[in-house]
Scaffold this motif. Sequence first.
Motif, PDB file in Angstrom:
ATOM      1  N   ARG A 123      32.070  29.638  37.206  1.00  0.00           N
ATOM      2  CA  ARG A 123      32.835  30.578  36.378  1.00  0.00           C
ATOM      3  C   ARG A 123      33.331  31.726  37.258  1.00  0.00           C
ATOM      4  N   VAL A 124      34.582  32.096  37.058  1.00  0.00           N
ATOM      5  CA  VAL A 124      35.201  33.155  37.842  1.00  0.00           C
ATOM      6  C   VAL A 124      35.406  34.366  36.938  1.00  0.00           C
ATOM      7  N   HIS A 125      35.144  35.542  37.497  1.00  0.00           N
ATOM      8  CA  HIS A 125      35.309  36.803  36.768  1.00  0.00           C
ATOM      9  C   HIS A 125      36.134  37.753  37.628  1.00  0.00           C
ATOM     10  N   VAL A 126      37.003  38.518  36.995  1.00  0.00           N
ATOM     11  CA  VAL A 126      37.763  39.533  37.716  1.00  0.00           C
ATOM     12  C   VAL A 126      37.620  40.881  37.011  1.00  0.00           C
ATOM     13  N   ASP A 127      37.648  41.926  37.804  1.00  0.00           N
ATOM     14  CA  ASP A 127      37.616  43.290  37.289  1.00  0.00           C
ATOM     15  C   ASP A 127      38.971  43.916  37.601  1.00  0.00           C
ATOM     16  N   ARG A 128      39.864  43.848  36.623  1.00  0.00           N
ATOM     17  CA  ARG A 128      41.226  44.352  36.832  1.00  0.00           C
ATOM     18  C   ARG A 128      41.260  45.853  37.086  1.00  0.00           C
ATOM     19  N   ASP A 129      40.283  46.580  36.581  1.00  0.00           N
ATOM     20  CA  ASP A 129      40.237  48.027  36.819  1.00  0.00           C
ATOM     21  C   ASP A 129      39.931  48.341  38.278  1.00  0.00           C
TER      22      ASP A 129
ATOM     23  N   THR B  92      36.147  31.802  48.883  1.00  0.00           N
ATOM     24  CA  THR B  92      36.925  32.548  49.877  1.00  0.00           C
ATOM     25  C   THR B  92      37.580  33.767  49.240  1.00  0.00           C
ATOM     26  N   ALA B  93      38.107  33.614  48.037  1.00  0.00           N
ATOM     27  CA  ALA B  93      38.729  34.745  47.339  1.00  0.00           C
ATOM     28  C   ALA B  93      37.713  35.834  47.044  1.00  0.00           C
TER      29      ALA B  93
ATOM     30  N   VAL C 195      37.878  45.013  47.532  1.00  0.00           N
ATOM     31  CA  VAL C 195      37.181  45.938  46.626  1.00  0.00           C
ATOM     32  C   VAL C 195      36.193  45.213  45.719  1.00  0.00           C
ATOM     33  N   GLN C 196      35.902  43.960  46.038  1.00  0.00           N
ATOM     34  CA  GLN C 196      34.937  43.150  45.280  1.00  0.00           C
ATOM     35  C   GLN C 196      35.275  43.101  43.790  1.00  0.00           C
ATOM     36  N   ALA C 197      36.559  42.858  43.500  1.00  0.00           N
ATOM     37  CA  ALA C 197      37.011  42.760  42.109  1.00  0.00           C
ATOM     38  C   ALA C 197      36.855  41.354  41.544  1.00  0.00           C
ATOM     39  N   ILE C 198      36.449  40.416  42.381  1.00  0.00           N
ATOM     40  CA  ILE C 198      36.291  39.025  41.963  1.00  0.00           C
ATOM     41  C   ILE C 198      34.857  38.597  42.185  1.00  0.00           C
TER      42      ILE C 198
END
Length: 66
Positions: free
Chosen positions: A2-8, A49-50, A56-59
């Motif tokens: 599962r992939v999570h992103v923090d757009r903020d 890799t992403a 900024v460790q947003a992923i």
Amino acid sequence: MRVHVDRDRCIGSGNCVMTDEEVFDQDDEGKVVLLENDPGAEHDEAVRTAVASCPVQAISADGPAR
């Protein structure tokens, strides 16, 4: 996986999109857009890799490797 992103947190570097444009995109402001939150096993290496290349460790990603 599962992939999570923090757009903020995202600063729009685009590293994720360059890593896998089938999983990640950017909006008009340059912020990360998650196209697939549970991509197939063929994307596991690119997602890792992403995660590692985001300045900024947003992923993040979790779950078992396939």
